[in-house]
Design a protein around this motif. Sequence first.
Motif, short mmCIF file in Angstrom:
data_model
loop_
_atom_site.label_atom_id
_atom_site.label_comp_id
_atom_site.label_asym_id
_atom_site.label_seq_id
_atom_site.Cartn_x
_atom_site.Cartn_y
_atom_site.Cartn_z
N ASN A 34 69.79 35.66 28.39
CA ASN A 34 68.37 35.67 28.72
C ASN A 34 68.12 35.37 30.20
O ASN A 34 67.21 35.94 30.82
CB ASN A 34 67.62 34.68 27.85
N TYR A 35 68.95 34.50 30.76
CA TYR A 35 68.83 34.20 32.19
C TYR A 35 69.14 35.45 33.02
O TYR A 35 68.40 35.78 33.96
CB TYR A 35 69.78 33.08 32.56
N ALA A 36 70.21 36.15 32.67
CA ALA A 36 70.57 37.37 33.41
C ALA A 36 69.47 38.42 33.30
O ALA A 36 69.13 39.09 34.28
CB ALA A 36 71.89 37.93 32.87
N LEU A 37 68.89 38.55 32.12
CA LEU A 37 67.83 39.53 31.91
C LEU A 37 66.59 39.18 32.72
O LEU A 37 66.05 40.03 33.46
CB LEU A 37 67.47 39.60 30.42
N TRP A 38 66.13 37.95 32.62
CA TRP A 38 64.89 37.57 33.28
C TRP A 38 65.04 37.44 34.79
O TRP A 38 64.10 37.70 35.54
CB TRP A 38 64.32 36.29 32.65
N LEU A 39 66.24 37.05 35.25
CA LEU A 39 66.45 37.02 36.70
C LEU A 39 66.47 38.44 37.27
O LEU A 39 66.02 38.68 38.39
CB LEU A 39 67.77 36.31 37.02
N THR A 40 66.96 39.40 36.48
CA THR A 40 66.94 40.80 36.89
C THR A 40 65.50 41.28 37.05
O THR A 40 65.15 41.92 38.05
CB THR A 40 67.68 41.68 35.88
N TYR A 41 64.66 40.98 36.07
CA TYR A 41 63.25 41.36 36.17
C TYR A 41 62.59 40.68 37.38
O TYR A 41 61.85 41.31 38.14
CB TYR A 41 62.49 40.95 34.91
N TYR A 42 62.87 39.40 37.55
CA TYR A 42 62.23 38.61 38.61
C TYR A 42 62.63 39.09 40.00
O TYR A 42 61.79 39.23 40.89
CB TYR A 42 62.60 37.14 38.44
N SER A 47 60.78 47.72 35.58
CA SER A 47 59.92 47.65 34.40
C SER A 47 60.68 47.11 33.20
O SER A 47 61.92 47.02 33.21
CB SER A 47 59.39 49.05 34.05
N LEU A 48 59.93 46.75 32.17
CA LEU A 48 60.52 46.23 30.94
C LEU A 48 61.55 47.21 30.38
O LEU A 48 62.68 46.84 30.06
CB LEU A 48 59.42 45.95 29.91
N SER A 142 54.86 37.59 31.54
CA SER A 142 55.38 38.86 31.03
C SER A 142 56.18 39.53 32.13
O SER A 142 56.19 39.10 33.28
CB SER A 142 54.22 39.77 30.60
N VAL A 143 56.84 40.63 31.78
CA VAL A 143 57.55 41.41 32.79
C VAL A 143 56.56 41.95 33.81
O VAL A 143 56.85 42.02 35.00
CB VAL A 143 58.34 42.55 32.13
#
Length: 253
Positions: A34-42, A47-48, A142-143
């Motif tokens: 989840n950290y890798a996913l959300w840091l990628t978005y951030y 986009s999602l 959100s994303v």
Amino acid sequence: MSRGLSWDEQKKFIDLTTPGQPGNPFPPEHQARNYALWLTYYQTGISLVEGLALRGVDLTVNGHEQTIAVGDGEHTNVRRIPITNCLARVLHDFIVQTRRGYAAAKRSPYVFLDDAGPLGENDVLVMAEEIRLAMGEVDELSVSVLHMTWEERISKAVEESGLLHSEGEALKRYLRGTKLSRVEELSLRLQDKLFDHAAAKRPFGLETIKERAARADVKGALAILDKAAPSVPPDAGDELPHETSPGSDANKA
């Protein structure tokens, strides 16, 4: 929320999503993913759907040019986005150390998954609500909110980079993957004539947005953006030397 996260909210977001940190709302076995996913978005503003569509072959986390390839060619342009050393390290560590623990890892090419298969949009929405509740006093997370946060940071970075107006706008459109019609591209060329004295001296050609973005210092602008963003804990790779690169196994997700 009609704006991105404030400076303090960004730092809290990073703190809460970092594996092992007090207050992390996710089960320990999913924190690295989840950290890798959300840091990628951030950090990238993608986009999602673009985040969920990432495959192992789309990641280059080795060497001096770490990038991710995103875009479906229909809704957004296919493009390769430079990523920071920090994000490259986080993605590498997740793929090499954690991703293989999911039952679906061997049969799915997608980076972000669970035991049943690739994560879906609803999974991301559920995660977002869990992060929002953990942060407290945040009306929306959100994303899309992270994208607005990214927009504010990249605009500031581009402004401070000294790029010409047209080059800065081309850079932002390239990173967003904005698809333009032929008429819109012609309109932008005319705007260049008005806004940039230097552009007025160049031949009036129909160079592509990608060519204009390439002429801009993409890596340099993102380096400024990286400095402007709240730092992540050093143990997550924030201080990773540029010449040090993760092992090649990370590209075999």
